[in-house]
Motif scaffolding. Structure first.
Motif, PDB file in Angstrom:
ATOM      1  N   GLN A  22       0.835  -1.203   0.000  1.00  0.00           N
ATOM      2  CA  GLN A  22       0.000   0.000   0.000  1.00  0.00           C
ATOM      3  C   GLN A  22       0.871   1.255   0.000  1.00  0.00           C
ATOM      4  OE1 GLN A  22      -3.438  -0.558   0.001  1.00  0.00           O
ATOM      5  NE2 GLN A  22      -3.648   1.586  -0.572  1.00  0.00           N
ATOM      6  N   ILE A  23       1.961   1.199   0.775  1.00  0.00           N
ATOM      7  CA  ILE A  23       2.938   2.302   0.815  1.00  0.00           C
ATOM      8  C   ILE A  23       4.319   1.683   0.678  1.00  0.00           C
ATOM      9  CG2 ILE A  23       3.909   4.208   2.151  1.00  0.00           C
ATOM     10  CD1 ILE A  23       1.289   4.295   3.727  1.00  0.00           C
ATOM     11  N   ILE A  24       5.116   2.227  -0.217  1.00  0.00           N
ATOM     12  CA  ILE A  24       6.476   1.720  -0.389  1.00  0.00           C
ATOM     13  C   ILE A  24       7.439   2.906  -0.501  1.00  0.00           C
ATOM     14  CG2 ILE A  24       6.255   1.524  -2.896  1.00  0.00           C
ATOM     15  CD1 ILE A  24       8.056  -0.988  -2.692  1.00  0.00           C
ATOM     16  N   HIS A  25       8.459   2.907   0.363  1.00  0.00           N
ATOM     17  CA  HIS A  25       9.477   3.971   0.282  1.00  0.00           C
ATOM     18  C   HIS A  25      10.489   3.613  -0.793  1.00  0.00           C
ATOM     19  CE1 HIS A  25       8.558   6.683   3.640  1.00  0.00           C
ATOM     20  NE2 HIS A  25       7.986   5.606   4.192  1.00  0.00           N
ATOM     21  N   LEU A  26      11.104   4.646  -1.354  1.00  0.00           N
ATOM     22  CA  LEU A  26      12.067   4.467  -2.439  1.00  0.00           C
ATOM     23  C   LEU A  26      13.471   4.784  -1.936  1.00  0.00           C
ATOM     24  CD1 LEU A  26      10.153   6.239  -5.360  1.00  0.00           C
ATOM     25  CD2 LEU A  26      10.001   3.846  -4.611  1.00  0.00           C
ATOM     26  N   GLN A  27      14.375   3.830  -2.127  1.00  0.00           N
ATOM     27  CA  GLN A  27      15.784   4.086  -1.804  1.00  0.00           C
ATOM     28  C   GLN A  27      16.407   4.808  -3.001  1.00  0.00           C
ATOM     29  OE1 GLN A  27      18.908   1.080  -2.253  1.00  0.00           O
ATOM     30  NE2 GLN A  27      19.242   1.257  -0.035  1.00  0.00           N
ATOM     31  N   LEU A  28      16.917   6.013  -2.740  1.00  0.00           N
ATOM     32  CA  LEU A  28      17.492   6.829  -3.806  1.00  0.00           C
ATOM     33  C   LEU A  28      18.995   6.982  -3.587  1.00  0.00           C
ATOM     34  CD1 LEU A  28      14.809   9.674  -3.925  1.00  0.00           C
ATOM     35  CD2 LEU A  28      14.790   7.469  -5.134  1.00  0.00           C
ATOM     36  N   ARG A  29      19.726   7.061  -4.674  1.00  0.00           N
ATOM     37  CA  ARG A  29      21.145   7.350  -4.582  1.00  0.00           C
ATOM     38  C   ARG A  29      21.319   8.812  -4.163  1.00  0.00           C
ATOM     39  NH1 ARG A  29      23.644   4.552 -10.101  1.00  0.00           N
ATOM     40  NH2 ARG A  29      22.542   2.557  -9.911  1.00  0.00           N
ATOM     41  N   ASN A  30      22.095   9.010  -3.129  1.00  0.00           N
ATOM     42  CA  ASN A  30      22.211  10.323  -2.501  1.00  0.00           C
ATOM     43  C   ASN A  30      23.408  11.080  -3.076  1.00  0.00           C
ATOM     44  OD1 ASN A  30      20.942  11.988  -0.736  1.00  0.00           O
ATOM     45  ND2 ASN A  30      21.650  10.974   1.126  1.00  0.00           N
ATOM     46  N   TYR A  31      23.142  12.235  -3.700  1.00  0.00           N
ATOM     47  CA  TYR A  31      24.213  13.077  -4.252  1.00  0.00           C
ATOM     48  C   TYR A  31      24.140  14.460  -3.609  1.00  0.00           C
ATOM     49  CZ  TYR A  31      24.612   9.601  -8.009  1.00  0.00           C
ATOM     50  OH  TYR A  31      24.787   8.438  -8.728  1.00  0.00           O
ATOM     51  N   LEU A  32      25.283  15.150  -3.609  1.00  0.00           N
ATOM     52  CA  LEU A  32      25.348  16.499  -3.044  1.00  0.00           C
ATOM     53  C   LEU A  32      25.977  17.434  -4.068  1.00  0.00           C
ATOM     54  CD1 LEU A  32      24.685  18.019  -0.405  1.00  0.00           C
ATOM     55  CD2 LEU A  32      27.064  17.592   0.315  1.00  0.00           C
ATOM     56  N   TYR A  33      25.282  18.531  -4.384  1.00  0.00           N
ATOM     57  CA  TYR A  33      25.718  19.605  -5.290  1.00  0.00           C
ATOM     58  C   TYR A  33      25.632  19.216  -6.775  1.00  0.00           C
ATOM     59  CZ  TYR A  33      27.811  20.885  -0.816  1.00  0.00           C
ATOM     60  OH  TYR A  33      28.016  21.125   0.515  1.00  0.00           O
ATOM     61  N   SER A  34      25.945  17.972  -7.093  1.00  0.00           N
ATOM     62  CA  SER A  34      25.862  17.487  -8.474  1.00  0.00           C
ATOM     63  C   SER A  34      26.013  15.970  -8.432  1.00  0.00           C
ATOM     64  CB  SER A  34      26.957  18.106  -9.348  1.00  0.00           C
ATOM     65  OG  SER A  34      28.219  17.545  -9.039  1.00  0.00           O
ATOM     66  N   SER A  48       8.353   8.370  -1.389  1.00  0.00           N
ATOM     67  CA  SER A  48       7.469   7.199  -1.242  1.00  0.00           C
ATOM     68  C   SER A  48       6.415   7.198  -2.345  1.00  0.00           C
ATOM     69  CB  SER A  48       6.789   7.202   0.137  1.00  0.00           C
ATOM     70  OG  SER A  48       6.048   8.383   0.336  1.00  0.00           O
ATOM     71  N   VAL A  49       5.880   6.006  -2.572  1.00  0.00           N
ATOM     72  CA  VAL A  49       4.792   5.827  -3.550  1.00  0.00           C
ATOM     73  C   VAL A  49       3.630   5.158  -2.825  1.00  0.00           C
ATOM     74  CG1 VAL A  49       4.078   4.753  -5.701  1.00  0.00           C
ATOM     75  CG2 VAL A  49       6.403   5.660  -5.476  1.00  0.00           C
ATOM     76  N   HIS A  50       2.425   5.715  -3.009  1.00  0.00           N
ATOM     77  CA  HIS A  50       1.236   5.250  -2.289  1.00  0.00           C
ATOM     78  C   HIS A  50       0.165   4.798  -3.268  1.00  0.00           C
ATOM     79  CE1 HIS A  50       2.338   7.380   1.619  1.00  0.00           C
ATOM     80  NE2 HIS A  50       3.234   7.841   0.760  1.00  0.00           N
TER      81      HIS A  50
END
Length: 668
Positions: free
Chosen positions: A518-530, A543-545
């Protein structure tokens, strides 16, 4: 009521004085010597030699309190050295009306001159002494009257042998900066340089023109003797230490020097001159207080405001410190406080593993994808079924000023998003006025115009309010805008910030697969500045609901325990211009991290970006020391541009500031 007079084992009369509070004195008529002073807890406050007198000797006992008059032969016209200590005194039957007069707490003694006593046979005087214990204080009032027909001069000392725990733990305050005669160096004159007198060797000094109050602090016993005196301007400080103590020998026990200190009221440098019929009167009071007492700063009998007394106590503490301690309090502590102010946030985050437990771990779902694998196979690999038709997808965002990132986001998801929903306010989360930047740039987003629901909301402009309140207010308005956009049950709703970009194939997977959470969080690649500075894979707030009317509400916090691995990109502070980044810093909810104005200096920001350092000079936000230490320092440069949003790579020249090797930013 008659005095309580006893005889000791040598047959010498001894007077017992008692105080209603429980204090007591014992006074010998021989020499008018006080040999005991006990407080209400029956603790002995005076030192008496452990040897006492040799058998058959009429010499005064060493210790206690005694009066030397006249004394210091070559400094007085009376050559007899302290004859008062060596004579039997009499009770004064006609004392002057000096308080207190209770027979139990005071006694008046008298010693008259006689040719037998003096080498100057025709000199005549009367010496009276009142001794009393009152309110726990030991008071002595000496008086010398010239009954002769010619003037004479004399010097005078009251010797006070005080009992201490350990001479090395004693300090004397109130004599600093004074001149003194050092009797160990041929009476040479010096000036006291120390902030307080402490002991590590023999001392025999006469301090000149001393204050009327002196404090003798015993740190181990946490007790301070307070010596008040009048008409006796000098003070003698004496301790024989080990070698001299052994030389005295006959009336001072081995090691006695460790538990005694002499601090004496005196008239030495300038003798007292009495004309015929004149009288001199002195005054000495001894009392004990806690070790927080400081001479000249806080008198237990002084009344004052709480603030004044607090300041006095603080000054007392500072005056009572040795050089190293002063350096500690004056230099080390202020520097430490300044460092805590400067780096307090760093310290707090570094110690985070001590004060905050890590959150419950997500249940991470492996993410399967390849462009040559069918959707049915991909859904089955994830443990899901496949639908006959895909769900509708709504992408909803709150917009601040991230024009470039919004373009890349919407281009990435363009094939699969049914409706784009964007809410813009004329207020930042921190209450700053902002223009409607999306409205200004709407021409650039014609590619979504037919699928766009755009709304604006007026800010509340409550400056000083917690920024998260304004953020929550705008998210509630975004909920309302979603309903106007026509969202229905089981539609997919993407909840994420503009710079949190789900990959296109992730959205396509979730819209086609059946039985997804019903609810799923998304693991994203974390970048800073670029995309040059890859930080980690720990971004999870997107997240996607599967929408449920009345239950689904737009939020940006953890709402489930399921996390889909490697589902997109999160590029924080990824701006084309320094000015845009500065505005973002001022606007977003964590602007409290901007603790110093120079954090917003454009030149500094440019250097920070190119170094991959932290904008706010913070310690990594982790929950274990291993993770914190592993992430300390700048982010390593990455030169990989593989698996980035396709629109970014197709328009690399336009967005080169986001790609490896292009850290310089436009200024305006």
């Amino acid at each position: 009521m008659p005095l309580n007079i006893l005889k000791d084992k040598d047959g010498m009369p001894r007077i017992i004085l008692t105080d209603p509070n429980g204090s007591s004195l014992e006074v010998l008529l021989y020499g008018a010597q006080i040999v005991s002073w006990k407080n209400q807890r029956k603790e002995e406050l005076l030192f008496m030699s452990s040897k006492g007198n040799r058998k058959g000797s009429n010499k005064a006992k060493r210790g206690g309190i005694s009066v030397w008059f006249p004394m210091f032969g070559d400094m007085s016209s009376i050559e007899e050295d302290g004859l008062g200590r060596k004579r039997l005194w009499s009770l004064d039957r006609d004392p002057s009306p000096l308080p207190p007069s209770d027979n139990h707490s005071s006694v008046d003694l008298i010693l008259k001159s006689s040719g037998v006593y003096l080498k100057t046979p025709h000199l005549s005087f009367e010496y009276r002494l009142r001794i009393c214990v009152s309110g726990g204080k030991l008071i002595m009032i000496p008086r010398v009257r010239n009954t002769d027909n010619k003037a004479f001069s004399f010097t005078f000392v009251i010797t006070n042998y005080l009992s201490v725990s350990d001479i090395s733990e004693v300090r004397i305050e109130g004599l600093e900066t004074l001149d003194y005669f050092d009797n160990l160096i041929n009476r040479s004159r010096f000036t006291e340089q120390a902030d307080a007198i402490t002991f590590d060797a023999e001392m025999d000094r006469v301090y000149l023109n001393s204050p009327n109050k002196i404090a003798i602090i015993d740190h181990e016993k946490k007790r301070t003797f307070v010596l008040h005196k009048n008409a006796m301007p000098d003070a003698v400080v004496w301790n024989p230490w080990d070698k001299k103590g052994k030389a005295i020998g006959d009336d001072l026990g081995v090691g006695d020097y460790k538990v005694m200190i002499c601090v004496n009221s005196a008239v030495i440098e300038t003798p007292i001159v009495l004309k015929p019929c004149e009288e001199w009167k002195g005054y000495q009071q001894l009392s004990t207080v806690s070790s927080s007492y400081c001479s000249g700063q806080l008198d237990p009998s002084t009344q004052g405001s709480p603030a004044a007394l607090s300041i006095s106590r603080l000054m007392c503490i500072l005056r009572g410190l040795d050089f190293k301690s002063c350096i500690f309090f004056i230099v080390v502590i202020p520097v430490t406080i300044f460092c805590i102010y400067l780096h307090g946030q760093k310290i707090s985050y570094f110690l985070r593993p001590l004060w905050e437990s890590p959150p419950k771990p997500f249940r991470e779902i492996p993410h399967y994808y390849h462009e040559n694998v069918s959707m049915e196979t991909l859904c089955r690999l994830h443990g899901w079924g496949i639908r006959e038709s895909p769900r509708r997808v709504f992408d909803a965002v709150l917009f601040n000023n991230e024009v470039d990132m919004l373009t890349i986001r919407w281009k990435e998801m363009q094939p699969y998003v049914t409706q784009y929903v964007l809410l813009e306010s004329n207020s930042t989360f921190t209450g700053l006025i902002k223009p409607f930047l999306f409205a200004r740039n709407r021409e650039n987003f014609k590619f979504v115009e037919s699928r766009l629901t755009y709304g604006v909301v007026g800010g509340r402009f409550k400056r000083g309010e917690n920024p998260f309140y304004e953020e929550a207010y705008q998210r509630v308005k975004l909920d309302q805008l979603l309903r106007l956009a026509g969202i229905e049950d089981d539609d997919l709703l993407i909840m994420s910030d503009v710079d949190e970009i789900p990959s296109a194939h992730t959205i396509n997977l979730l819209r086609w697969c059946d039985e997804i959470p019903q609810i799923i969080h998304l693991q994203l690649r974390n970048y800073l500045y670029s995309f040059e500075f890859f930080l980690d894979n720990n971004s999870w707030r997107a997240s996607v609901h599967r929408y449920e009317t009345g239950k689904t509400h737009y939020a940006h916090y953890r709402q489930a325990d399921v996390l889909l691995s490697d589902a997109g990109w999160h590029c924080s502070f990824c701006f084309r211009r320094i000015s845009e980044l500065i505005f973002k810093i001022k606007a977003y909810s964590h602007n409290d991290r901007v603790r110093f104005a120079h954090y917003l200096n454009p030149e500094r920001i440019q250097n920070v970006i190119c170094e991959g350092a932290d904008l706010f000079d913070m310690i990594p936000e982790e929950y274990t020391f291993k993770e914190i230490i592993g992430k300390l320092g700048p982010i390593p440069h990455s030169y990989s541009a593989v698996h980035l949003p396709s629109y970014l790579l197709n328009n690399a020249e336009k967005y080169k500031f986001l790609l490896p090797g292009n850290c310089r930013r436009e200024s305006g």
